[in-house]
Design a protein around this motif. Structure first.
Motif, PDB file in Angstrom:
ATOM      1  N   GLU A  41    -118.638-114.063  22.021  1.00  0.00           N
ATOM      2  CA  GLU A  41    -119.471-114.840  21.013  1.00  0.00           C
ATOM      3  C   GLU A  41    -120.711-114.782  21.878  1.00  0.00           C
ATOM      4  O   GLU A  41    -121.040-115.213  23.104  1.00  0.00           O
ATOM      5  N   THR A  43    -123.882-115.590  22.287  1.00  0.00           N
ATOM      6  CA  THR A  43    -125.169-116.741  22.490  1.00  0.00           C
ATOM      7  C   THR A  43    -124.877-117.381  23.915  1.00  0.00           C
ATOM      8  O   THR A  43    -125.101-118.540  24.082  1.00  0.00           O
ATOM      9  N   GLU A  48    -123.446-113.097  27.715  1.00  0.00           N
ATOM     10  CA  GLU A  48    -123.565-112.082  26.441  1.00  0.00           C
ATOM     11  C   GLU A  48    -124.677-112.799  25.738  1.00  0.00           C
ATOM     12  O   GLU A  48    -124.610-113.752  25.340  1.00  0.00           O
ATOM     13  N   SER A  49    -125.342-111.744  25.286  1.00  0.00           N
ATOM     14  CA  SER A  49    -126.620-112.197  24.125  1.00  0.00           C
ATOM     15  C   SER A  49    -126.678-110.756  23.480  1.00  0.00           C
ATOM     16  O   SER A  49    -126.255-109.883  23.802  1.00  0.00           O
ATOM     17  N   ASN A  78    -119.836-108.711  18.603  1.00  0.00           N
ATOM     18  CA  ASN A  78    -119.984-110.220  18.340  1.00  0.00           C
ATOM     19  C   ASN A  78    -119.413-110.746  17.301  1.00  0.00           C
ATOM     20  O   ASN A  78    -119.707-110.680  16.142  1.00  0.00           O
ATOM     21  N   GLN A 145    -119.291-126.612  22.829  1.00  0.00           N
ATOM     22  CA  GLN A 145    -118.940-125.799  21.946  1.00  0.00           C
ATOM     23  C   GLN A 145    -117.214-125.987  21.666  1.00  0.00           C
ATOM     24  O   GLN A 145    -116.401-125.980  22.463  1.00  0.00           O
ATOM     25  N   SER A 170    -120.927-122.289  18.312  1.00  0.00           N
ATOM     26  CA  SER A 170    -121.468-121.406  19.454  1.00  0.00           C
ATOM     27  C   SER A 170    -122.033-122.236  20.559  1.00  0.00           C
ATOM     28  O   SER A 170    -122.253-123.238  20.351  1.00  0.00           O
ATOM     29  N   SER A 171    -122.342-121.523  21.602  1.00  0.00           N
ATOM     30  CA  SER A 171    -123.113-122.101  22.922  1.00  0.00           C
ATOM     31  C   SER A 171    -124.401-122.438  22.382  1.00  0.00           C
ATOM     32  O   SER A 171    -125.026-123.396  22.874  1.00  0.00           O
ATOM     33  N   ALA A 172    -125.248-121.372  21.697  1.00  0.00           N
ATOM     34  CA  ALA A 172    -126.590-121.725  21.254  1.00  0.00           C
ATOM     35  C   ALA A 172    -126.645-123.139  20.459  1.00  0.00           C
ATOM     36  O   ALA A 172    -127.793-123.909  20.759  1.00  0.00           O
ATOM     37  N   TYR A 196    -130.263-121.195  30.864  1.00  0.00           N
ATOM     38  CA  TYR A 196    -131.099-121.822  29.643  1.00  0.00           C
ATOM     39  C   TYR A 196    -132.084-122.844  30.277  1.00  0.00           C
ATOM     40  O   TYR A 196    -133.322-122.607  29.742  1.00  0.00           O
TER      41      TYR A 196
END
Ligand code: ARG
Length: 265
Positions: A41, A43, A48-49, A78, A145, A170-172, A196
């Protein structure tokens, strides 16, 4: 004349070696070798991005080093969090790398690699807050999340069915909700929260750690139960921790040096 002959002999010898290397390479990577698909995932920087259509981050580099060391072909996709968990369970995915905490509950369904990162939940909120500990967020709107250890921590704090908990895919999305004011706090992993806050100074966020309320967590690569690759992956993980590769990767994404001994104990 003599030197020319020698030269020809040497070149001939080299091309034989070169050709046979190519052939043997083909045998191992061509025909039988499958490509293992790992989900994530993406974000969750710095783990991971997305950069274009590529997953980048500590986990991407770590997975790459481990798979290379293990001699396994792989791709890193992703997939999103829930599809990753489902995919590894039904073995349509060979694994997942997403800052995934090794928990007893997950161990009932999955296997994990050896631990590769130490983490803890933290509380992200707006600067100027009165919150001093996890106890203080009781009664507040909490974002997490869905299905993460942040989610479990929130449930432990305010109750499983509390309507104060808002769950995001998602985390975002959790950080967005915090910035929009949809929630007052987010419970998430410290490494991601720190990254962040640092990279979004205009969001005016701050973090409250609470070692008494949150447990030590360790990330592992998620694998299907009984995965035939676990042994190779664990061996490779140990090798890259011993030969300096892990430390090199760590220093690309984090400050300071990793406590590898804490991971091995
Ligand atoms: N460490 C937490 C867990 O395993 C959160 C992981 C979230 N990862 C992500 N890529 N969004 O539950």
């Amino acid at each position: 004349m003599k030197t020319v002959k020698k030269l020809m002999l040497v070149t001939g010898l080299f091309s034989v070696i070169f050709l046979s290397a190519c052939v043997s390479n083909n045998e191992s990577s061509g025909s039988g070798k499958e490509t293992l698909t790992f989900g994530t995932e993406a974000t969750f920087a710095p783990f991971e991005s997305m950069e274009g259509d590529k997953v980048v981050g500590f986990d991407a580099d770590l997975l790459d080093a481990v798979m290379k060391e293990a001699g396994l072909d792989y791709e890193f996709k992703n997939t999103g969090w829930d599809p990753m968990l489902v995919g590894v369970k039904d073995e349509s995915l060979a694994g997942g790398a997403a800052g995934i905490t090794i928990t007893d509950e997950r161990k009932e369904t999955y296997d994990f690699s050896a631990p590769y990162f130490e983490a803890m939940q933290t509380i992200a909120t707006t600067e100027g807050t009165d919150i001093q500990s996890a106890e203080d967020i009781k009664g507040m709107k909490i974002g997490v999340q869905n299905g993460t250890t942040g989610d479990s921590a929130a449930q432990q704090l305010v109750g499983e069915n509390s309507t104060d908990i808002s769950k995001y895919e998602s985390s975002a999305a959790t950080m967005m909700a915090l910035q929009n004011g949809d929630v007052e706090v987010v419970i998430t992993d410290n490494g991601v929260a720190q990254h962040y806050v640092k990279n979004n100074p205009d969001a005016n966020l701050t973090l409250i750690d609470d070692k008494d309320s949150f447990e030590q967590e360790y990330y592992g690569i998620l694998l299907p139960k009984g995965s035939e690759h676990k042994e190779a992956i664990d061996e490779a993980m140990q090798t890259i921790m011993e030969n300096g590769t892990y430390e090199e990767i760590y220093s690309e994404w984090f400050e300071g040096t990793p406590d590898i001994e804490a991971l091995e104990s």
